[in-house]
Write an enzyme that holds these catalytic residues in place. Structure first.
Site, PDB file in Angstrom:
ATOM      1  N   ASP A  81     -42.663  -9.646  80.214  1.00 41.93           N
ATOM      2  CA  ASP A  81     -41.132  -8.955  80.280  1.00 41.93           C
ATOM      3  C   ASP A  81     -41.048  -8.053  79.087  1.00 41.93           C
ATOM      4  O   ASP A  81     -40.158  -8.195  78.319  1.00 41.93           O
ATOM      5  CB  ASP A  81     -40.152  -9.983  80.106  1.00 41.93           C
ATOM      6  CG  ASP A  81     -38.767  -9.541  80.617  1.00 41.93           C
ATOM      7  OD1 ASP A  81     -38.465  -8.670  81.246  1.00 41.93           O
ATOM      8  OD2 ASP A  81     -37.782 -10.474  80.029  1.00 41.93           O
TER       9      ASP A  81
ATOM     10  N   GLY B 112     -31.418 -17.400  78.681  1.00 39.65           N
ATOM     11  CA  GLY B 112     -30.833 -17.756  77.801  1.00 39.65           C
ATOM     12  C   GLY B 112     -29.685 -16.795  77.099  1.00 39.65           C
ATOM     13  O   GLY B 112     -29.770 -15.613  77.834  1.00 39.65           O
TER      14      GLY B 112
END
Length: 314
Positions: free
Chosen positions: A126, A16
């Site tokens: 992540d 995104g």
């Protein structure tokens, strides 16, 4: 989304684009993430992994999701806005280095957030300074960007393309088809080290280069240390370089013995030897930290067995 006006673009990732925006009705500044994945229904939107995770794992050290909006197939996630990322702070040459007291406080908060996340069935995959957000006074830190999060009881195989290389756990480099929240703990070890030296401990331009760097720092794995990892390496025709490693104290001269001990255990080749987030909170490094611990110890995550994966080059 009419009530929001964009101020500036904050960043872009695999999942995104994030903008700073102003709520015209309240005057509140927020962060809006426009997901790259399109959705055709509200139900499909709610099933996005990041949305599911954030709705379940609300915690003071995990960025707060305020709204979910859909418009023309696009999904917009509205978050509280933090001042900057840990990456910004680490790379601001005008900022003084972190004191060990600051490092202790920040890491304690991160382990609290991870303990809550892992205990409630998700791991991040992540973790890196870019995805850790700081408040205006830098006293509060929050975990953000759960676009690559995964449920701890999810079905394998798991992707091996997760997180930035210098924070990626060895089992991921070696294409293990099954891994668990221990990958977040490896990343935390690398991040802790970076807080002391203001640069990545395992910098490299390829997977092989990073693995070589890891071996040069912590020593190459052996059958007694990590037989599963050596099998994974054989499956993909990779041979570890022969390195004895070096004392962490020589690389992190300003770190206390307690800090070095915790970092060393987090950076264990064998995922099963890395502490859980809850165990990390109980490490002597944090003995003099006073904030309350937001941990549900009745929801432990279960370690998965590492299984050999396909043969591949790094």
């Amino acid at each position: 989304m009419e009530k929001y006006v964009k101020i500036k673009k904050l960043g872009e990732g695999s999942y995104g684009i994030v903008y700073e925006a102003l709520n015209k009705l309240t005057g509140e500044v927020v962060a809006i993430k426009k997901l790259k994945t399109k959705c055709t229904s509200k139900e499909e939107c709610k099933n996005q992994i990041e949305v599911k995770a954030l709705q379940k794992i609300k915690h003071p050290n995990i960025v707060k999701l305020k709204e979910i909006n859909g418009e023309n197939g696009n999904v917009f996630l509205v978050f509280e806005c933090m001042e900057c990322s840990l990456y910004d702070r680490l790379n601001n040459i005008r900022m003084v280095s972190f004191s060990e007291s600051e490092i202790k406080n920040l890491c304690f908060q991160l382990f609290q957030g991870l303990a809550h996340m892992h205990g409630n069935g998700y791991f991040h995959r992540d973790l890196k300074p870019d995805n850790l957000l700081l408040s205006k006074d830098h006293g509060i830190i929050k975990i953000a960007d759960l676009g690559q999060a995964r449920e701890t009881d999810g079905e394998p195989p798991y992707t091996d393309y997760v997180t930035t290389r210098c924070y990626r756990a060895p089992e991921v480099f070696l294409h293990s088809s099954v891994y668990d929240p221990a990958v977040d703990m490896w990343a935390m070890g690398a991040i802790m080290a970076e807080l002391f030296i203001h640069r990545p401990l395992f910098r490299g331009d390829s997977g092989g280069e990073v693995l070589y760097k890891i071996c040069s720092v912590i020593g190459s794995p052996t059958e007694s240390k990590w037989s599963e990892g050596l099998q994974l390496a054989r499956n993909m025709n990779y041979r570890f370089p022969d390195h004895p490693g070096m004392p962490l104290a020589s690389l992190l001269p300003s770190a206390s013995s307690e800090a070095l001990c915790l970092i060393a255990t987090l950076l264990s080749w064998n995922p099963c030897l890395r502490p859980t987030a809850t165990e990390a909170l109980e490490h002597p490094f944090f003995d003099d930290v006073t904030p309350p611990i937001h941990v549900n110890k009745d929801l432990p995550w279960k370690r998965a067995l590492l299984k050999p994966a396909r043969s591949s080059k790094i």
